[in-house]
Write a protein that holds these residues in place. Structure first.
Motif, PDB file in Angstrom:
ATOM      1  N   VAL A  62       0.864  -1.175   0.000  1.00  0.00           N
ATOM      2  CA  VAL A  62       0.000   0.000   0.000  1.00  0.00           C
ATOM      3  C   VAL A  62       0.903   1.229   0.000  1.00  0.00           C
ATOM      4  N   GLU A  63       0.731   2.099  -0.995  1.00  0.00           N
ATOM      5  CA  GLU A  63       1.479   3.352  -1.054  1.00  0.00           C
ATOM      6  C   GLU A  63       0.482   4.490  -0.924  1.00  0.00           C
ATOM      7  N   PHE A  64       0.807   5.454  -0.061  1.00  0.00           N
ATOM      8  CA  PHE A  64      -0.132   6.535   0.219  1.00  0.00           C
ATOM      9  C   PHE A  64       0.594   7.732   0.827  1.00  0.00           C
ATOM     10  N   GLU A  65      -0.093   8.855   0.888  1.00  0.00           N
ATOM     11  CA  GLU A  65       0.385  10.037   1.593  1.00  0.00           C
ATOM     12  C   GLU A  65      -0.531  10.260   2.777  1.00  0.00           C
ATOM     13  N   ALA A  66       0.070  10.633   3.912  1.00  0.00           N
ATOM     14  CA  ALA A  66      -0.744  10.843   5.106  1.00  0.00           C
ATOM     15  C   ALA A  66      -0.082  11.857   6.030  1.00  0.00           C
ATOM     16  N   GLU A  67      -0.899  12.479   6.854  1.00  0.00           N
ATOM     17  CA  GLU A  67      -0.431  13.454   7.837  1.00  0.00           C
ATOM     18  C   GLU A  67      -0.064  12.747   9.136  1.00  0.00           C
ATOM     19  N   LEU A  68       1.044  13.151   9.739  1.00  0.00           N
ATOM     20  CA  LEU A  68       1.452  12.603  11.035  1.00  0.00           C
ATOM     21  C   LEU A  68       0.565  13.184  12.127  1.00  0.00           C
ATOM     22  N   TRP A  69       0.114  12.319  13.040  1.00  0.00           N
ATOM     23  CA  TRP A  69      -0.724  12.769  14.149  1.00  0.00           C
ATOM     24  C   TRP A  69      -0.292  12.076  15.438  1.00  0.00           C
ATOM     25  N   GLN A  70      -0.599  12.724  16.553  1.00  0.00           N
ATOM     26  CA  GLN A  70      -0.214  12.196  17.863  1.00  0.00           C
ATOM     27  C   GLN A  70      -1.419  11.581  18.554  1.00  0.00           C
ATOM     28  N   TRP A  71      -1.196  10.421  19.158  1.00  0.00           N
ATOM     29  CA  TRP A  71      -2.245   9.736  19.905  1.00  0.00           C
ATOM     30  C   TRP A  71      -2.484  10.500  21.199  1.00  0.00           C
ATOM     31  N   ASP A  72      -3.714  10.927  21.423  1.00  0.00           N
ATOM     32  CA  ASP A  72      -4.045  11.757  22.582  1.00  0.00           C
ATOM     33  C   ASP A  72      -4.386  10.967  23.835  1.00  0.00           C
ATOM     34  N   ALA A  73      -4.499   9.652  23.731  1.00  0.00           N
ATOM     35  CA  ALA A  73      -4.934   8.844  24.873  1.00  0.00           C
ATOM     36  C   ALA A  73      -3.924   8.845  26.016  1.00  0.00           C
ATOM     37  N   ARG A  74      -2.649   9.088  25.715  1.00  0.00           N
ATOM     38  CA  ARG A  74      -1.630   9.107  26.757  1.00  0.00           C
ATOM     39  C   ARG A  74      -0.817  10.397  26.675  1.00  0.00           C
ATOM     40  N   PRO A  75      -1.344  11.464  27.242  1.00  0.00           N
ATOM     41  CA  PRO A  75      -0.611  12.734  27.201  1.00  0.00           C
ATOM     42  C   PRO A  75       0.786  12.569  27.809  1.00  0.00           C
ATOM     43  N   GLY A  76       1.748  13.242  27.229  1.00  0.00           N
ATOM     44  CA  GLY A  76       3.114  13.152  27.740  1.00  0.00           C
ATOM     45  C   GLY A  76       3.939  12.086  27.046  1.00  0.00           C
ATOM     46  N   GLU A  77       3.272  11.143  26.359  1.00  0.00           N
ATOM     47  CA  GLU A  77       3.988  10.127  25.592  1.00  0.00           C
ATOM     48  C   GLU A  77       3.888  10.514  24.121  1.00  0.00           C
ATOM     49  N   SER A  78       4.959  10.319  23.390  1.00  0.00           N
ATOM     50  CA  SER A  78       4.966  10.784  22.001  1.00  0.00           C
ATOM     51  C   SER A  78       4.696   9.642  21.020  1.00  0.00           C
ATOM     52  N   TRP A  79       3.502   9.088  21.059  1.00  0.00           N
ATOM     53  CA  TRP A  79       3.091   8.065  20.105  1.00  0.00           C
ATOM     54  C   TRP A  79       2.587   8.773  18.863  1.00  0.00           C
ATOM     55  N   ILE A  80       3.363   8.690  17.771  1.00  0.00           N
ATOM     56  CA  ILE A  80       3.039   9.383  16.530  1.00  0.00           C
ATOM     57  C   ILE A  80       2.684   8.331  15.471  1.00  0.00           C
ATOM     58  N   PHE A  81       1.644   8.614  14.685  1.00  0.00           N
ATOM     59  CA  PHE A  81       1.130   7.666  13.700  1.00  0.00           C
ATOM     60  C   PHE A  81       0.809   8.350  12.387  1.00  0.00           C
ATOM     61  N   VAL A  82       0.627   7.536  11.346  1.00  0.00           N
ATOM     62  CA  VAL A  82      -0.088   7.918  10.132  1.00  0.00           C
ATOM     63  C   VAL A  82      -1.185   6.882   9.947  1.00  0.00           C
TER      64      VAL A  82
END
Length: 97
Positions: A3-23
């Motif tokens: 799968v090839e795609f373009e996406a924006e990086l976003w941060q998971w808000d469920a655990r503030p203070g932890e930097s879980w970044i996803f697309v």
């Protein structure tokens, strides 16, 4: 399946203070992945993949997101190597393994 795609990086808000970044993967390929991997997924519905952004290639897992599509975690080393921040868009390739 690749799968090839373009996406924006976003941060998971469920655990503030932890930097879980996803697309997020697109909806249609996410549905295909669900069908292809039914019964073979690992804990939390994880699916092993080979991912690539720019020149950075790594093995990881994608996870079913709470709102539908699968999500790909981007570890700090990948974001640093590709100079990516939350809100940036990235060209991503994900191959099921």
């Amino acid at each position: 399946m690749i799968v090839e795609f373009e996406a924006e990086l976003w941060q998971w808000d469920a655990r503030p203070g932890e930097s879980w970044i996803f697309v997020s993967l697109p909806e249609e390929p996410s549905e295909e992945i669900r069908e292809l991997t039914a019964g073979t997924r690992r804990g939390f519905g994880a699916v092993k993949v080979r991912a690539q952004i720019g020149a950075t290639i790594w093995r990881t897992s994608i996870f079913p997101g709470s709102d539908g599509p699968y999500v790909l975690p981007l570890k700090r080393a990948v974001r640093t190597a590709q100079r990516l921040e939350i809100g940036d868009r990235a060209s991503v390739s994900v191959e099921l393994i």
